[in-house]
Motif scaffolding. Structure first.
Motif, PDB file in Angstrom:
ATOM      1  N   ALA A  67       0.857  -1.188   0.000  1.00 27.04           N
ATOM      2  CA  ALA A  67       0.000   0.000   0.000  1.00 27.04           C
ATOM      3  C   ALA A  67       0.890   1.233   0.000  1.00 27.04           C
ATOM      4  O   ALA A  67       1.764   1.383   0.834  1.00 27.04           O
ATOM      5  CB  ALA A  67      -0.905   0.010   1.225  1.00 27.04           C
ATOM      6  N   ALA A  68       0.694   2.098  -0.979  1.00 25.34           N
ATOM      7  CA  ALA A  68       1.561   3.267  -1.106  1.00 25.34           C
ATOM      8  C   ALA A  68       1.166   4.345  -0.111  1.00 25.34           C
ATOM      9  O   ALA A  68       0.005   4.537   0.202  1.00 25.34           O
ATOM     10  CB  ALA A  68       1.471   3.826  -2.525  1.00 25.34           C
ATOM     11  N   VAL A  69       2.176   5.064   0.392  1.00 25.61           N
ATOM     12  CA  VAL A  69       1.955   6.172   1.317  1.00 25.61           C
ATOM     13  C   VAL A  69       2.741   7.361   0.811  1.00 25.61           C
ATOM     14  O   VAL A  69       3.931   7.260   0.540  1.00 25.61           O
ATOM     15  CB  VAL A  69       2.441   5.824   2.742  1.00 25.61           C
ATOM     16  CG1 VAL A  69       2.228   7.005   3.666  1.00 25.61           C
ATOM     17  CG2 VAL A  69       1.719   4.602   3.263  1.00 25.61           C
ATOM     18  N   ASN A  70       2.098   8.490   0.659  1.00 23.95           N
ATOM     19  CA  ASN A  70       2.791   9.722   0.308  1.00 23.95           C
ATOM     20  C   ASN A  70       3.024  10.542   1.566  1.00 23.95           C
ATOM     21  O   ASN A  70       2.159  10.637   2.414  1.00 23.95           O
ATOM     22  CB  ASN A  70       1.963  10.553  -0.683  1.00 23.95           C
ATOM     23  CG  ASN A  70       1.945   9.921  -2.054  1.00 23.95           C
ATOM     24  OD1 ASN A  70       2.906   9.267  -2.451  1.00 23.95           O
ATOM     25  ND2 ASN A  70       0.857  10.082  -2.778  1.00 23.95           N
ATOM     26  N   ASN A  71       4.218  11.134   1.671  1.00 30.26           N
ATOM     27  CA  ASN A  71       4.544  11.968   2.821  1.00 30.26           C
ATOM     28  C   ASN A  71       4.752  13.397   2.365  1.00 30.26           C
ATOM     29  O   ASN A  71       5.458  13.656   1.393  1.00 30.26           O
ATOM     30  CB  ASN A  71       5.843  11.497   3.489  1.00 30.26           C
ATOM     31  CG  ASN A  71       5.612  10.247   4.290  1.00 30.26           C
ATOM     32  OD1 ASN A  71       4.486   9.820   4.455  1.00 30.26           O
ATOM     33  ND2 ASN A  71       6.679   9.664   4.794  1.00 30.26           N
TER      34      ASN A  71
ATOM     35  N   PHE B 131      -5.510  16.025   7.235  1.00 29.10           N
ATOM     36  CA  PHE B 131      -6.335  14.991   6.631  1.00 29.10           C
ATOM     37  C   PHE B 131      -5.442  14.018   5.875  1.00 29.10           C
ATOM     38  O   PHE B 131      -4.329  14.351   5.466  1.00 29.10           O
ATOM     39  CB  PHE B 131      -7.363  15.590   5.664  1.00 29.10           C
ATOM     40  CG  PHE B 131      -8.344  16.520   6.312  1.00 29.10           C
ATOM     41  CD1 PHE B 131      -9.521  16.023   6.856  1.00 29.10           C
ATOM     42  CD2 PHE B 131      -8.094  17.877   6.387  1.00 29.10           C
ATOM     43  CE1 PHE B 131     -10.426  16.873   7.466  1.00 29.10           C
ATOM     44  CE2 PHE B 131      -8.992  18.737   6.990  1.00 29.10           C
ATOM     45  CZ  PHE B 131     -10.166  18.231   7.531  1.00 29.10           C
ATOM     46  N   ILE B 132      -5.936  12.806   5.671  1.00 33.68           N
ATOM     47  CA  ILE B 132      -5.287  11.816   4.805  1.00 33.68           C
ATOM     48  C   ILE B 132      -6.315  11.351   3.785  1.00 33.68           C
ATOM     49  O   ILE B 132      -7.471  11.085   4.131  1.00 33.68           O
ATOM     50  CB  ILE B 132      -4.763  10.608   5.592  1.00 33.68           C
ATOM     51  CG1 ILE B 132      -3.677  11.025   6.573  1.00 33.68           C
ATOM     52  CG2 ILE B 132      -4.204   9.564   4.641  1.00 33.68           C
ATOM     53  CD1 ILE B 132      -3.073   9.857   7.328  1.00 33.68           C
ATOM     54  N   THR B 133      -5.882  11.231   2.553  1.00 30.15           N
ATOM     55  CA  THR B 133      -6.759  10.743   1.502  1.00 30.15           C
ATOM     56  C   THR B 133      -6.526   9.245   1.294  1.00 30.15           C
ATOM     57  O   THR B 133      -5.398   8.816   1.049  1.00 30.15           O
ATOM     58  CB  THR B 133      -6.503  11.490   0.181  1.00 30.15           C
ATOM     59  OG1 THR B 133      -6.758  12.885   0.387  1.00 30.15           O
ATOM     60  CG2 THR B 133      -7.417  10.971  -0.913  1.00 30.15           C
ATOM     61  N   PHE B 134      -7.588   8.478   1.410  1.00 27.36           N
ATOM     62  CA  PHE B 134      -7.550   7.043   1.148  1.00 27.36           C
ATOM     63  C   PHE B 134      -8.245   6.757  -0.183  1.00 27.36           C
ATOM     64  O   PHE B 134      -9.033   7.562  -0.670  1.00 27.36           O
ATOM     65  CB  PHE B 134      -8.263   6.273   2.269  1.00 27.36           C
ATOM     66  CG  PHE B 134      -7.493   6.207   3.556  1.00 27.36           C
ATOM     67  CD1 PHE B 134      -6.836   5.053   3.918  1.00 27.36           C
ATOM     68  CD2 PHE B 134      -7.443   7.301   4.402  1.00 27.36           C
ATOM     69  CE1 PHE B 134      -6.129   4.981   5.113  1.00 27.36           C
ATOM     70  CE2 PHE B 134      -6.741   7.254   5.594  1.00 27.36           C
ATOM     71  CZ  PHE B 134      -6.078   6.093   5.942  1.00 27.36           C
ATOM     72  N   SER B 135      -7.963   5.603  -0.732  1.00 25.04           N
ATOM     73  CA  SER B 135      -8.678   5.162  -1.927  1.00 25.04           C
ATOM     74  C   SER B 135     -10.079   4.728  -1.520  1.00 25.04           C
ATOM     75  O   SER B 135     -10.273   4.122  -0.466  1.00 25.04           O
ATOM     76  CB  SER B 135      -7.945   3.991  -2.583  1.00 25.04           C
ATOM     77  OG  SER B 135      -6.629   4.346  -2.927  1.00 25.04           O
ATOM     78  N   GLY B 136     -11.057   5.028  -2.355  1.00 23.62           N
ATOM     79  CA  GLY B 136     -12.414   4.565  -2.111  1.00 23.62           C
ATOM     80  C   GLY B 136     -12.637   3.208  -2.743  1.00 23.62           C
ATOM     81  O   GLY B 136     -11.876   2.771  -3.607  1.00 23.62           O
TER      82      GLY B 136
ATOM     83  N   ALA C 280      -1.619  10.537   1.693  1.00 30.67           N
ATOM     84  CA  ALA C 280      -2.415   9.605   0.884  1.00 30.67           C
ATOM     85  C   ALA C 280      -2.023   8.164   1.196  1.00 30.67           C
ATOM     86  O   ALA C 280      -0.844   7.862   1.335  1.00 30.67           O
ATOM     87  CB  ALA C 280      -2.232   9.882  -0.600  1.00 30.67           C
ATOM     88  N   VAL C 281      -3.016   7.290   1.313  1.00 29.32           N
ATOM     89  CA  VAL C 281      -2.805   5.865   1.556  1.00 29.32           C
ATOM     90  C   VAL C 281      -3.702   5.097   0.592  1.00 29.32           C
ATOM     91  O   VAL C 281      -4.865   5.464   0.400  1.00 29.32           O
ATOM     92  CB  VAL C 281      -3.147   5.480   3.014  1.00 29.32           C
ATOM     93  CG1 VAL C 281      -2.964   3.988   3.236  1.00 29.32           C
ATOM     94  CG2 VAL C 281      -2.288   6.266   3.996  1.00 29.32           C
ATOM     95  N   SER C 282      -3.191   4.029   0.016  1.00 29.69           N
ATOM     96  CA  SER C 282      -3.938   3.328  -1.025  1.00 29.69           C
ATOM     97  C   SER C 282      -4.958   2.337  -0.480  1.00 29.69           C
ATOM     98  O   SER C 282      -5.708   1.751  -1.253  1.00 29.69           O
ATOM     99  CB  SER C 282      -2.971   2.601  -1.969  1.00 29.69           C
ATOM    100  OG  SER C 282      -2.282   1.572  -1.280  1.00 29.69           O
ATOM    101  N   TYR C 283      -5.010   2.133   0.812  1.00 25.91           N
ATOM    102  CA  TYR C 283      -6.001   1.221   1.394  1.00 25.91           C
ATOM    103  C   TYR C 283      -7.412   1.720   1.077  1.00 25.91           C
ATOM    104  O   TYR C 283      -7.711   2.899   1.208  1.00 25.91           O
ATOM    105  CB  TYR C 283      -5.794   1.126   2.911  1.00 25.91           C
ATOM    106  CG  TYR C 283      -6.786   0.226   3.613  1.00 25.91           C
ATOM    107  CD1 TYR C 283      -6.591  -1.146   3.654  1.00 25.91           C
ATOM    108  CD2 TYR C 283      -7.913   0.753   4.235  1.00 25.91           C
ATOM    109  CE1 TYR C 283      -7.495  -1.978   4.287  1.00 25.91           C
ATOM    110  CE2 TYR C 283      -8.822  -0.070   4.878  1.00 25.91           C
ATOM    111  CZ  TYR C 283      -8.610  -1.431   4.900  1.00 25.91           C
ATOM    112  OH  TYR C 283      -9.511  -2.253   5.532  1.00 25.91           O
TER     113      TYR C 283
END
Length: 292
Positions: free
Chosen positions: A48-52, A63-68, A103-106
């Motif tokens: 799962a990718a994480v952007n910092n 806030f963190i953006t996750f995949s829907g 951002a997290v891809s989960y």
């Protein structure tokens, strides 16, 4: 002007130039409060990718953006919590900046965005931190034990008895790890007894499910305990044993809920996020003091 006086004037001018250059370089390296680091990318254990992105600790909106689940983006609020060190030599100061994941891809169902928050835990003595999901509004406190074990507790402000607790023996307190393994994995109770840590009070499970792929040297299970004094526990536990049988690790994420609170999609998502990463999601660079 005497030669000695002229030389002193030249030396003073050179020193002033050096001092000015040093101040400029220092400021450039630290940056002003509105400077940001370029985006970087790390990978979690399940890819799962994480952007910092650099954010100030005292930023009011995080806030963190996750995949829907349907290809959209789901934005969750981020609570940032510093873990208290049980053993603190006083040399570590509050970081000037921390790097917060953006951002997290989960994948999270969009209908759950108003029920969940992300929680980032960091500490003053190392670069990395970790990320969990939790019910929105629950308040976090984290600690690192004297033996190196660590964890965080999130508390429901409307009912202090309702909590979400993560704990990790982190390779320390081997007796603690063995006892926990024997308690939460009944098939390992005999093994724990052979190590000298008998489980005298086995838990009463209403649900217990061993994850696929369990092996003698490790396993993961989700569970729910019977109600006691109006509350029950539901969560996920995992353990690892090394090949030579000298090192053990136990991780656990557990809700304590009122018997009036039935397990729902909220708890399932929080637990599944933990399961997907074999623990919390590790964020490699959180404390900027250790990144530069």
């Amino acid at each position: 002007m005497k030669k000695s006086g002229f030389k002193k004037w030249i030396i003073s001018a050179v020193m002033l130039l050096i001092l000015a250059g040093t101040i400029y370089i220092t400021y450039s390296n630290w940056g002003g409060t509105d400077r940001q680091q370029p985006l970087t990318q790390i990978t979690s254990p399940n890819q799962a990718a994480v952007n910092n992105e650099a954010e100030l600790i005292d930023s009011t909106e995080k806030f963190i953006t996750f995949s829907g689940t349907h290809g959209e983006e789901v934005e969750l609020p981020l609570q940032i919590t510093k873990a208290d060190l049980s053993v603190d030599d006083g040399t570590q100061s509050e970081p000037f900046q921390i790097l917060t994941p953006t951002a997290v891809s989960y994948k999270i169902p969009p209908e759950m965005k108003d029920e969940l928050q992300a929680v980032l835990i960091y500490r003053s003595d190392m670069a990395s931190g970790y990320l969990l999901l939790a019910p929105i509004g629950w308040e976090a406190s984290a600690i690192v034990g004297a033996n190196g074990s660590y964890g965080v507790t999130l508390t429901d402000p409307s009912n202090k008895e309702q909590t979400l607790h993560y704990s990790d023996t982190a390779g320390s307190c081997q007796g603690c790890a063995i006892t926990k393994i024997g308690t939460y994995f009944p098939d390992q109770a005999k093994w724990a007894d052979e190590q000298g840590f008998t489980v005298y009070e086995p838990l009463s499970f209403t649900e217990w499910n061993q994850q696929a792929g369990a092996a003698e040297d490790g396993g993961t299970a989700t569970y729910t305990t019977a109600t006691s004094e109006g509350y029950y526990n539901t969560g996920i536990a995992s353990y690892e044993k090394d090949a030579v049988g000298q090192w053990y690790q136990f991780r656990q994420l557990e809700f304590t809920l009122s018997e009036e609170t039935t397990r729902s999609d909220l708890q399932d998502i929080v637990i599944d996020f933990f399961d997907a990463h074999h623990g919390p999601l590790t964020v490699a660079n959180v404390n900027k003091e250790f990144v530069d």
